[in-house]
Scaffold this active site. Structure first.
Site, PDB file in Angstrom:
ATOM      1  N   ASP A   1     -10.505   3.711   4.532  1.00 48.72           N
ATOM      2  CA  ASP A   1     -10.643   2.263   4.390  1.00 48.72           C
ATOM      3  C   ASP A   1     -12.057   1.809   4.795  1.00 48.72           C
ATOM      4  O   ASP A   1     -12.353   0.613   4.823  1.00 48.72           O
ATOM      5  CB  ASP A   1      -9.581   1.573   5.267  1.00 48.72           C
ATOM      6  CG  ASP A   1      -9.347   0.118   4.879  1.00 48.72           C
ATOM      7  OD1 ASP A   1      -9.560  -0.228   3.700  1.00 48.72           O
ATOM      8  OD2 ASP A   1      -8.955  -0.684   5.752  1.00 48.72           O
TER       9      ASP A   1
ATOM     10  N   LYS B   1       0.836  -1.202   0.000  1.00 44.82           N
ATOM     11  CA  LYS B   1       0.000   0.000   0.000  1.00 44.82           C
ATOM     12  C   LYS B   1       0.876   1.259   0.000  1.00 44.82           C
ATOM     13  O   LYS B   1       0.617   2.207  -0.741  1.00 44.82           O
ATOM     14  CB  LYS B   1      -0.951  -0.020   1.213  1.00 44.82           C
ATOM     15  CG  LYS B   1      -2.047  -1.064   1.051  1.00 44.82           C
ATOM     16  CD  LYS B   1      -2.772  -1.404   2.357  1.00 44.82           C
ATOM     17  CE  LYS B   1      -3.726  -2.579   2.110  1.00 44.82           C
ATOM     18  NZ  LYS B   1      -4.325  -3.093   3.356  1.00 44.82           N
TER      19      LYS B   1
ATOM     20  N   GLN C   1      -4.122  -1.560   9.719  1.00 49.16           N
ATOM     21  CA  GLN C   1      -4.094  -2.899   9.120  1.00 49.16           C
ATOM     22  C   GLN C   1      -4.694  -3.904  10.113  1.00 49.16           C
ATOM     23  O   GLN C   1      -4.324  -3.919  11.284  1.00 49.16           O
ATOM     24  CB  GLN C   1      -2.634  -3.275   8.780  1.00 49.16           C
ATOM     25  CG  GLN C   1      -2.493  -4.589   8.043  1.00 49.16           C
ATOM     26  CD  GLN C   1      -3.119  -4.576   6.634  1.00 49.16           C
ATOM     27  OE1 GLN C   1      -3.007  -3.594   5.910  1.00 49.16           O
ATOM     28  NE2 GLN C   1      -3.789  -5.651   6.273  1.00 49.16           N
TER      29      GLN C   1
END
Ligand code: NAP
Length: 285
Positions: A120, A53, A97
């Protein structure tokens, strides 16, 4: 029957080319879109994902900040870190994450991310807005699936879409997004009875099960459109590709389908967050 392979690399490249221009324009006005990623602990696959990413950001001229916290980080310490990033005016998107180590309250950590930086789509407010049809930042895999559908001009309205999986980051939001585009949606899960007979009626199948080669071609009808979000060990999707390919009029491969577009959506949503920041600054000035 004509068959179409839905190529995630093609979709991804088109979006990233556009993003490069948008990043360039933002930089001319003094803003470099910046994604901050937080990784807690030493899960090697998570480390790889976070690296990918960050690298993807840099390739289109964005900035990425990578924060790697030790396994024994407490919930409070993680929340403090997230709060610092919320307050940092140079950070436009925050990605925590997951999964985080079990002793951490993951939901509380997600909820601490400020909505305008939740690129996200993990906060309950972001999810709620997506479900109601005005969310800015849906979670990235559902956003990628919808992007593929739009790119290939797949008709959704009035179609029967079956989503297999109901996770908060994938099955549930993509079900809501398809419903918002006027599909008739059924969401299946591990308690669903007679899954093959439900799938047999589907015009569009979204696979989000987390089980390699799970969906079989004999469960599907001729001409079905299959989007496989699955990604399992050995680069295998949730769909048994060979048998489903026989039935499908359009299908995503794994790898090279939904996956590459997912990271691109993270970049896109961070660029949008930076553009919105600039708009707000211009309005104040
Ligand atoms: P998850 O949280 O494990 O959810 C799996 C879902 O599948 C659950 O809702 C589960 O039902 C359902 N399920 C399990 N067994 C089933 C069965 N026999 N019949 C019907 N449904 C069943 O997984 P996830 O995070 O949503 O991920 C799903 C897949 O997408 C995985 O392969 C993952 O690697 C992949 N993924 C890809 C990306 C990407 O960037 N392309 C991103 C995220 C995830 P219950 O709710 O009843 O348990």
């Amino acid at each position: 029957m004509e068959k179409q392979l839905l190529d995630g690399h093609v979709v991804s490249k088109e979006i990233r080319d556009d993003l490069k221009n948008r990043v360039f324009k933002l930089k001319e006005q003094g803003i470099t879109p910046c994604l901050a990623t937080i990784l807690v602990g030493d899960n090697s696959s998570s480390e790889t994902y976070v690296k990918m990413k960050g690298n993807a950001c840099e390739k289109i001229g964005m900035k990425s900040i990578r924060i790697h916290l030790p396994e024994q980080t407490t919930t409070e310490e993680l929340l403090e870190q997230i709060q610092r990033l919320n307050d940092d005016t140079n950070v436009h998107g925050i990605l925590l994450q997951h999964p985080v180590p079990e002793h951490i309250d993951e939901r509380l950590a997600f909820e601490t991310i400020s909505l305008e930086k939740d690129v996200d789509g993990v906060t309950s407010a972001g999810y709620g807005q997506t479900a109601l049809g005005f969310g800015k930042f849906p979670s990235c895999t559902p956003a990628a699936i919808m992007e593929m559908i739009h790119h290939y001009q797949i008709k959704v309205s009035g179609k029967f879409a079956v989503v297999v999986g109901r996770s908060p980051i994938l099955g549930k939001p993509v079900s809501a997004m398809l419903l918002n585009e006027d599909a008739t949606v059924t969401t299946c899960h591990s308690y669903t009875e007679n899954l093959p007979s439900i799938l047999k009626q589907a015009d569009i199948v979204i696979a989000a099960v987390g089980k390699p080669n799970f969906i079989k071609g004999e469960w599907l009808k001729e001409g079905v459109i299959v989007l496989d979000a699955g990604y399992n060990k050995g680069n295998v999707g949730d769909v048994d590709f060979d048998s489903c390919y026989q039935k499908a009029s359009a299908i995503t491969p794994v790898p090279g389908g939904v996956g590459p577009v997912t990271i691109t959506m993270l970049l896109k949503q961070t660029v949008i967050a930076a553009e919105e920041k600039l708009n707000t600054m211009n309005q104040i000035a």
